[in-house]
Enzyme design. Structure first.
Site, PDB file in Angstrom:
ATOM      1  N   HIS A  45      43.606  48.011  43.117  1.00  0.00           N
ATOM      2  CA  HIS A  45      42.769  47.133  43.961  1.00  0.00           C
ATOM      3  C   HIS A  45      42.198  47.946  45.134  1.00  0.00           C
ATOM      4  O   HIS A  45      41.026  47.815  45.481  1.00  0.00           O
ATOM      5  CB  HIS A  45      43.599  45.986  44.546  1.00  0.00           C
ATOM      6  CG  HIS A  45      44.092  44.993  43.538  1.00  0.00           C
ATOM      7  ND1 HIS A  45      45.394  44.587  43.473  1.00  0.00           N
ATOM      8  CD2 HIS A  45      43.439  44.307  42.563  1.00  0.00           C
ATOM      9  CE1 HIS A  45      45.542  43.699  42.508  1.00  0.00           C
ATOM     10  NE2 HIS A  45      44.367  43.506  41.933  1.00  0.00           N
ATOM     11  N   LYS A  69      49.462  28.358  39.965  1.00  0.00           N
ATOM     12  CA  LYS A  69      50.261  29.554  39.698  1.00  0.00           C
ATOM     13  C   LYS A  69      51.470  29.581  40.606  1.00  0.00           C
ATOM     14  O   LYS A  69      51.427  29.055  41.722  1.00  0.00           O
ATOM     15  CB  LYS A  69      49.420  30.810  39.941  1.00  0.00           C
ATOM     16  CG  LYS A  69      48.595  31.230  38.754  1.00  0.00           C
ATOM     17  CD  LYS A  69      48.043  32.633  38.971  1.00  0.00           C
ATOM     18  CE  LYS A  69      47.208  33.099  37.805  1.00  0.00           C
ATOM     19  NZ  LYS A  69      46.575  34.396  38.066  1.00  0.00           N
ATOM     20  N   ARG A 118      38.977  47.676  34.015  1.00  0.00           N
ATOM     21  CA  ARG A 118      39.890  48.754  33.617  1.00  0.00           C
ATOM     22  C   ARG A 118      39.688  49.130  32.156  1.00  0.00           C
ATOM     23  O   ARG A 118      39.360  50.248  31.830  1.00  0.00           O
ATOM     24  CB  ARG A 118      41.347  48.308  33.833  1.00  0.00           C
ATOM     25  CG  ARG A 118      41.730  48.170  35.296  1.00  0.00           C
ATOM     26  CD  ARG A 118      42.989  47.375  35.451  1.00  0.00           C
ATOM     27  NE  ARG A 118      42.809  46.042  34.885  1.00  0.00           N
ATOM     28  CZ  ARG A 118      43.689  45.070  34.974  1.00  0.00           C
ATOM     29  NH1 ARG A 118      44.837  45.275  35.553  1.00  0.00           N
ATOM     30  NH2 ARG A 118      43.434  43.879  34.460  1.00  0.00           N
ATOM     31  N   SER A 156      48.877  43.919  38.827  1.00  0.00           N
ATOM     32  CA  SER A 156      49.969  43.327  39.618  1.00  0.00           C
ATOM     33  C   SER A 156      51.108  42.925  38.694  1.00  0.00           C
ATOM     34  O   SER A 156      52.283  43.050  39.052  1.00  0.00           O
ATOM     35  CB  SER A 156      49.464  42.098  40.379  1.00  0.00           C
ATOM     36  OG  SER A 156      48.407  42.439  41.226  1.00  0.00           O
TER      37      SER A 156
HETATM   38  O1  PNS Z   1      43.046  38.523  40.259  1.00  0.00           O
HETATM   39  P1  PNS Z   1      42.624  37.508  39.239  1.00  0.00           P
HETATM   40  O2  PNS Z   1      43.732  36.511  39.003  1.00  0.00           O
HETATM   41  O3  PNS Z   1      42.132  38.156  37.969  1.00  0.00           O
HETATM   42  O4  PNS Z   1      41.383  36.694  39.868  1.00  0.00           O
HETATM   43  C1  PNS Z   1      40.737  35.669  39.153  1.00  0.00           C
HETATM   44  C2  PNS Z   1      39.765  34.898  40.078  1.00  0.00           C
HETATM   45  C3  PNS Z   1      40.478  34.401  41.302  1.00  0.00           C
HETATM   46  C4  PNS Z   1      38.632  35.812  40.482  1.00  0.00           C
HETATM   47  C5  PNS Z   1      39.200  33.691  39.245  1.00  0.00           C
HETATM   48  O5  PNS Z   1      40.239  33.016  38.645  1.00  0.00           O
HETATM   49  C6  PNS Z   1      38.385  32.742  40.092  1.00  0.00           C
HETATM   50  O6  PNS Z   1      37.299  33.057  40.494  1.00  0.00           O
HETATM   51  N1  PNS Z   1      38.956  31.534  40.344  1.00  0.00           N
HETATM   52  C7  PNS Z   1      38.347  30.523  41.184  1.00  0.00           C
HETATM   53  C8  PNS Z   1      37.845  29.350  40.375  1.00  0.00           C
HETATM   54  C9  PNS Z   1      36.467  29.623  39.838  1.00  0.00           C
HETATM   55  O7  PNS Z   1      35.554  29.936  40.550  1.00  0.00           O
HETATM   56  N2  PNS Z   1      36.293  29.497  38.501  1.00  0.00           N
HETATM   57  C10 PNS Z   1      35.012  29.727  37.852  1.00  0.00           C
HETATM   58  C11 PNS Z   1      34.883  31.144  37.365  1.00  0.00           C
HETATM   59  S1  PNS Z   1      35.838  31.397  35.899  1.00  0.00           S
END
Ligand code: PNS
Length: 212
Positions: A45, A69, A118, A156
């Site tokens: 990150h 979560k 990645r 993570s």
């Molecule tokens: O670190 P992560 O868990 O891969 O992050 C995922 C994240 C937080 C970027 C994604 O789940 C997100 O944007 N969640 C917020 C809800 C949202 O906007 N959903 C629509 C896009 S799929």
């Protein structure tokens, strides 16, 4: 005679002017949101954050408050971990949000969503997310940065798994984060520095191979 009666009008126009200047400034600045769970932040990150901050005028690392979560660290702990890992980056802000990422981006007047890529399997998920976000807001672009080679395996979840089974994560996360993780898995504190595999001894060739 005093001019106090003029004061409200002066304040009003000051506010209008301030907002205009602010809006004009924001049209020149490219603000990127780097959204994620960051449970916890890893060196992968950090790699994306540092490189993103060289590309954009401002980067906001935004930790999602996700009620679905069960994280290892609370959102506040994660915000602290990120802040402690990034004091050397002046154009970085650390914040949290809930709801849709694009709504948060619009609220922060950001034009870009920054994500790291990645491996190929990331690409599928990330592309789907980028397309979904595009249907929600055509104004916001997703920009992917290829994670540096040395972190292409790092997540993570991998860090938590190693720590849960008593392995060292010192080489994968900032020092203070490693300490936090060890505290969480107090019974599995690694007793030594990272285990390194010895180089395999050279294969013994059979007489037939040696002649070939
Ligand atoms: O670190 P992560 O868990 O891969 O992050 C995922 C994240 C937080 C970027 C994604 O789940 C997100 O944007 N969640 C917020 C809800 C949202 O906007 N959903 C629509 C896009 S799929």
């Amino acid at each position: 005679m005093g001019r106090e009666w003029l004061q409200p009008a002066v304040e009003f126009w000051k506010l209008v002017l301030y907002n205009r200047v602010n809006d004009a400034l924001y049209t020149f600045l490219v603000i990127a949101i780097y959204p994620g769970s960051f449970d916890p932040i890893t060196k992968g990150h950090l790699d994306i954050i540092e490189r993103g901050c060289r590309l954009f005028e401002r980067v906001i690392v935004a930790v999602l408050r996700n009620p679905n979560k069960t994280p290892l660290f609370t959102v506040e702990e994660r915000l602290d971990q990120i802040r402690l890992s990034t004091p050397h980056i002046p154009n970085l802000e650390v914040d949290s949000f809930d709801g849709l990422t694009v709504n948060y981006a619009q609220m922060r007047q950001a034009q870009v969503l920054l994500r790291g890529l990645r491996v190929l399997s990331d690409f599928e998920v990330e592309l789907q997310m980028a397309h979904t976000n595009k249907t929600l807001s055509t104004q916001i672009e997703t920009v992917f940065l290829a994670t540096s080679n040395e972190y292409s395996f790092l997540s993570s979840s991998v860090v938590k798994e190693i720590a849960r089974f008593g392995g060292s994560v010192d080489h994968l996360v900032p020092q203070h984060v490693a300490r936090d993780i060890y505290q969480c898995y107090a019974n599995n504190h690694p007793k030594s520095t990272p285990v390194r595999t010895n180089t395999a001894p050279p294969l013994k060739l059979s007489p037939v191979d040696q002649q070939a």
